[in-house]
Structure formats: structure tokens, C-alpha cells
Design a protein around this motif. Sequence first.
Motif, PDB file in Angstrom:
ATOM      1  N   LEU A 119       0.830  -1.206   0.000  1.00 23.69           N
ATOM      2  CA  LEU A 119       0.000   0.000   0.000  1.00 23.69           C
ATOM      3  C   LEU A 119       0.864   1.256   0.000  1.00 23.69           C
ATOM      4  N   GLU A 120       1.954   1.239   0.751  1.00 24.94           N
ATOM      5  CA  GLU A 120       2.846   2.402   0.793  1.00 24.94           C
ATOM      6  C   GLU A 120       3.477   2.663  -0.570  1.00 24.94           C
ATOM      7  N   GLU A 121       3.907   1.602  -1.246  1.00 27.06           N
ATOM      8  CA  GLU A 121       4.510   1.777  -2.569  1.00 27.06           C
ATOM      9  C   GLU A 121       3.474   2.259  -3.577  1.00 27.06           C
ATOM     10  N   CYS A 122       2.250   1.761  -3.483  1.00 23.82           N
ATOM     11  CA  CYS A 122       1.182   2.240  -4.367  1.00 23.82           C
ATOM     12  C   CYS A 122       0.911   3.716  -4.113  1.00 23.82           C
ATOM     13  N   ALA A 123       0.817   4.098  -2.842  1.00 23.11           N
ATOM     14  CA  ALA A 123       0.560   5.505  -2.493  1.00 23.11           C
ATOM     15  C   ALA A 123       1.678   6.403  -2.990  1.00 23.11           C
ATOM     16  N   ARG A 124       2.914   5.914  -2.877  1.00 24.97           N
ATOM     17  CA  ARG A 124       4.054   6.712  -3.330  1.00 24.97           C
ATOM     18  C   ARG A 124       3.983   6.955  -4.833  1.00 24.97           C
ATOM     19  N   GLN A 125       3.690   5.924  -5.594  1.00 17.64           N
ATOM     20  CA  GLN A 125       3.620   6.093  -7.041  1.00 17.64           C
ATOM     21  C   GLN A 125       2.409   6.919  -7.451  1.00 17.64           C
ATOM     22  N   MET A 126       1.304   6.765  -6.737  1.00 17.15           N
ATOM     23  CA  MET A 126       0.111   7.559  -7.041  1.00 17.15           C
ATOM     24  C   MET A 126       0.363   9.050  -6.800  1.00 17.15           C
ATOM     25  N   SER A 127       1.292   9.374  -5.894  1.00 18.71           N
ATOM     26  CA  SER A 127       1.611  10.772  -5.579  1.00 18.71           C
ATOM     27  C   SER A 127       2.648  11.360  -6.518  1.00 18.71           C
ATOM     28  N   ASN A 128       3.236  10.519  -7.360  1.00 15.85           N
ATOM     29  CA  ASN A 128       4.314  10.945  -8.246  1.00 15.85           C
ATOM     30  C   ASN A 128       3.746  11.315  -9.618  1.00 15.85           C
ATOM     31  N   PRO A 129       3.875  12.589 -10.036  1.00 14.31           N
ATOM     32  CA  PRO A 129       3.353  12.992 -11.348  1.00 14.31           C
ATOM     33  C   PRO A 129       3.876  12.141 -12.500  1.00 14.31           C
ATOM     34  N   ALA A 130       5.055  11.556 -12.333  1.00 14.30           N
ATOM     35  CA  ALA A 130       5.627  10.734 -13.398  1.00 14.30           C
ATOM     36  C   ALA A 130       4.780   9.500 -13.685  1.00 14.30           C
ATOM     37  N   TRP A 131       3.908   9.118 -12.729  1.00 15.37           N
ATOM     38  CA  TRP A 131       3.058   7.939 -12.895  1.00 15.37           C
ATOM     39  C   TRP A 131       1.605   8.316 -13.169  1.00 15.37           C
ATOM     40  N   SER A 132       1.356   9.579 -13.483  1.00  7.23           N
ATOM     41  CA  SER A 132      -0.025  10.053 -13.649  1.00  7.23           C
ATOM     42  C   SER A 132      -0.746   9.419 -14.839  1.00  7.23           C
ATOM     43  N   THR A 187      -8.535  -2.109   1.198  1.00  5.42           N
ATOM     44  CA  THR A 187      -7.423  -2.019   2.143  1.00  5.42           C
ATOM     45  C   THR A 187      -6.756  -0.651   2.096  1.00  5.42           C
ATOM     46  N   PHE A 188      -6.733  -0.031   0.903  1.00  4.43           N
ATOM     47  CA  PHE A 188      -6.159   1.305   0.789  1.00  4.43           C
ATOM     48  C   PHE A 188      -6.999   2.289   1.603  1.00  4.43           C
ATOM     49  N   HIS A 189      -8.314   2.194   1.489  1.00  9.55           N
ATOM     50  CA  HIS A 189      -9.207   3.083   2.230  1.00  9.55           C
ATOM     51  C   HIS A 189      -9.057   2.874   3.732  1.00  9.55           C
ATOM     52  N   GLU A 190      -8.869   1.632   4.157  1.00  7.10           N
ATOM     53  CA  GLU A 190      -8.687   1.341   5.578  1.00  7.10           C
ATOM     54  C   GLU A 190      -7.416   1.979   6.126  1.00  7.10           C
ATOM     55  N   LYS A 191      -6.378   2.004   5.316  1.00  8.56           N
ATOM     56  CA  LYS A 191      -5.097   2.563   5.778  1.00  8.56           C
ATOM     57  C   LYS A 191      -5.061   4.082   5.701  1.00  8.56           C
ATOM     58  N   TYR A 192      -5.570   4.651   4.603  1.00 10.90           N
ATOM     59  CA  TYR A 192      -5.424   6.089   4.383  1.00 10.90           C
ATOM     60  C   TYR A 192      -6.718   6.879   4.590  1.00 10.90           C
ATOM     61  N   SER A 193      -7.802   6.189   4.917  1.00  7.06           N
ATOM     62  CA  SER A 193      -9.110   6.825   5.190  1.00  7.06           C
ATOM     63  C   SER A 193      -9.620   7.639   4.010  1.00  7.06           C
ATOM     64  N   VAL A 194      -9.256   7.240   2.824  1.00  5.72           N
ATOM     65  CA  VAL A 194      -9.722   7.904   1.608  1.00  5.72           C
ATOM     66  C   VAL A 194      -9.592   6.915   0.459  1.00  5.72           C
ATOM     67  N   ALA A 195     -10.457   7.021  -0.533  1.00  2.00           N
ATOM     68  CA  ALA A 195     -10.387   6.126  -1.686  1.00  2.00           C
ATOM     69  C   ALA A 195      -9.132   6.416  -2.504  1.00  2.00           C
ATOM     70  N   PRO A 196      -8.587   5.418  -3.183  1.00  2.00           N
ATOM     71  CA  PRO A 196      -7.358   5.616  -3.969  1.00  2.00           C
ATOM     72  C   PRO A 196      -7.463   6.756  -4.981  1.00  2.00           C
ATOM     73  N   ARG A 197      -8.592   6.849  -5.679  1.00  2.00           N
ATOM     74  CA  ARG A 197      -8.736   7.901  -6.690  1.00  2.00           C
ATOM     75  C   ARG A 197      -8.675   9.294  -6.071  1.00  2.00           C
ATOM     76  N   GLU A 198      -9.332   9.463  -4.935  1.00  2.00           N
ATOM     77  CA  GLU A 198      -9.322  10.760  -4.266  1.00  2.00           C
ATOM     78  C   GLU A 198      -7.945  11.052  -3.684  1.00  2.00           C
ATOM     79  N   PHE A 199      -7.275  10.014  -3.157  1.00  2.00           N
ATOM     80  CA  PHE A 199      -5.919  10.184  -2.633  1.00  2.00           C
ATOM     81  C   PHE A 199      -4.996  10.705  -3.727  1.00  2.00           C
ATOM     82  N   ARG A 200      -5.085  10.095  -4.905  1.00  2.00           N
ATOM     83  CA  ARG A 200      -4.235  10.512  -6.015  1.00  2.00           C
ATOM     84  C   ARG A 200      -4.549  11.948  -6.433  1.00  2.00           C
ATOM     85  N   ARG A 201      -5.827  12.288  -6.532  1.00  2.00           N
ATOM     86  CA  ARG A 201      -6.211  13.643  -6.951  1.00  2.00           C
ATOM     87  C   ARG A 201      -5.643  14.684  -5.994  1.00  2.00           C
TER      88      ARG A 201
END
Length: 324
Positions: free
Chosen positions: A264-277, A299-313
Motif C-alpha cells: 500500500l505504501e509503494e502504491c501511495a508513493r507512485q500515485m503521488s508521483n506525477p511521473a506515474w499520472s 485495504t487502501f481506504h482502511e489505511k489512508y481513510s480515503v479512496a485511492p482515486r481521491e488520494f491521487r487527486r
Amino acid sequence: MMDLISTNGLPRADRGAAWAALYATRMSKCEFTPGDTDRFDAELRITQLGPVKIARHAMDRCSVERRRSDIVIGAPRLYNFLLQAEGTGTFYQCGKESELTPGDFVLCDTGLPHFFKTEGPAVNIMVRVPLKILSTYLPTPEQFCGQRLGRAAGLIGAAAAMVRELGSGQGPGCSPLDEERVARYLLEMISMSYTSSNAPLADASAIAWQRRRDVIQFIEDNLRDPDLSPALISARLRVSGRHLRTVFASGGEKILAYILRRRLEECARQMSNPAWSMHTLTEIAFSWGFNSSAHFTRTFHEKYSVAPREFRRRALERSVTKHS
């Protein structure tokens, strides 16, 4: 004698890749992703000080990643004490995340994957030490990898000032024998700062940490494998499941929980990186070992309290706002 290289003369197009290739000839193979693809400058100054290497790396905003594929199996083990000399950055290794400000140190095992990003122009000074020498001062360095050592800890302020001076490229101006003594005094100061901030380990605990490091290294090397499991780890490392659980318990986290958290941490890191947009959330998740979009989203929502799409945005918006 100082060795100096820079991006001067490198082509503007794909300069990050060109710098990575040049950097690899002096330090380690890594991937550089500039924050601004139209402008990226960097400079590396290297000074040999007895048994250690002092490398001052100045660069524009970017991310630096050392992947499993960049690491040569069986190569001599090298560790970096990394000083954040100017600017701010974030360092990730073995599931640990360290937010670095000027004067902070973090220990990096170059034999394991790691990731570093800066929030703007930054200067880092690395004290590179072979494991054989470092183990004299830190018998179990693996327990400290990825762990931030704040500038107020122990003798770290004095060590930082010394590293800054040595990183200037001027050198201590003394004989080779005295240079070795300076290097060992520096390692003593930094290592004492780490150990004084943590309770000393008994021999049995030190052995357990070493075994746990071997398990973590295997996990990190195979984190993208969807079949990664305690059973697979036991089989590959030739240990019983019970022994594996006992060894890993020293960190206070179960193996499956660790694997899920790291993915989940690696996914979050890449989702935050403009190079992976341009990559979809599913592509990112599956590249890190998930095989179900629904499981990843839950599981992403459980860890970060937000959906992956919204986290990335939100993450990409913060990146644009911060650097606009």
C-alpha cells in the motif's frame, strides 16, 4: 583529491536518464525522475577520506529510486549515512519513512531498494561506508536503516558540521594516516548518536535482528510477486513457519500485515508521483502484487481513510500547488 561531475554538457532532453547513467559510474545505479522535465541540474563532488567516501550531491527537485533490478547480487555491501544539508526530502526504506530537514541524518543500505524525493532544490552529503568497517561501530546496522536521526540527537550536530566541511571538497588537508583517523572519529560520532537513541541489543537480540533483516530483504525483493506469502518465504529461506513468525515478531508486526502495508505504501508513493499520472490505479496496484481491484481499494481506504482515486487527486494537486 576531489572528483567532480555535473549535468553541464548533458542534453536537455531526458536529462534525468543521462544524469542517472553518469551518477552510476561514481556511486550506485539509480533512476532519477526530475520534478521539472524541462529543467534539471545536478552536481556530485566526491572526496575519499581514508576508508570512507564523502559524496556531496546537489540537485533540483526530483525523485531518486534504487530498484531491485539495479542491485547486483553478491556485490560488496555499502551503507550511506545521508545528511540532509540543504532543503527537505523524504526517504523510504524497509517500510520506514523519514521526513528530513537540514541537519538530519538517515542510514541507507545500498544493497536494498530505497526511494528518496526532494521537495525542491536540495543538497545531500553521503558518508559511504563498507559493511565490514561499519559493523565495527554498528554491529546490527540493519535495525537503523530508514530511521531518521534528528539534528538534536547525541553528537549529531557536531557530526553534521564535520560532514558539511568534508563535503566541501577541500578535504581535511592531512596525511593518509590522519585521514583514516578523521574518518573513524566521524563514524564513531554518528554511530554513538544512533546507539544512544536506542537501547543496546543483547547478543541474542542482535542475532534476531540479523535474521529479521534477511526476511525483510526477501520480502522487499519480492514485494511485486502476487504469490508472496509466509509459506513461500519459509520455503525459499528454508526455515519453519514457526521460526519465521518468531524471528519477525521482534518488530511487533505480523508478516502478512507487513507485506500489505508495504504494498500500500509503494502504491501511495507512485500515485503521488506525477511521473506515474498516466498509469491507471489498477496498473499501479497490480504492479505491486495486488490481484484484486476490490481488495486494493478496500485495504487502501482502511489505511489512508480515503479512496485511492481521491488520494491521487489530492496528492497531485498538492504537487502542482507547491511547485507552481
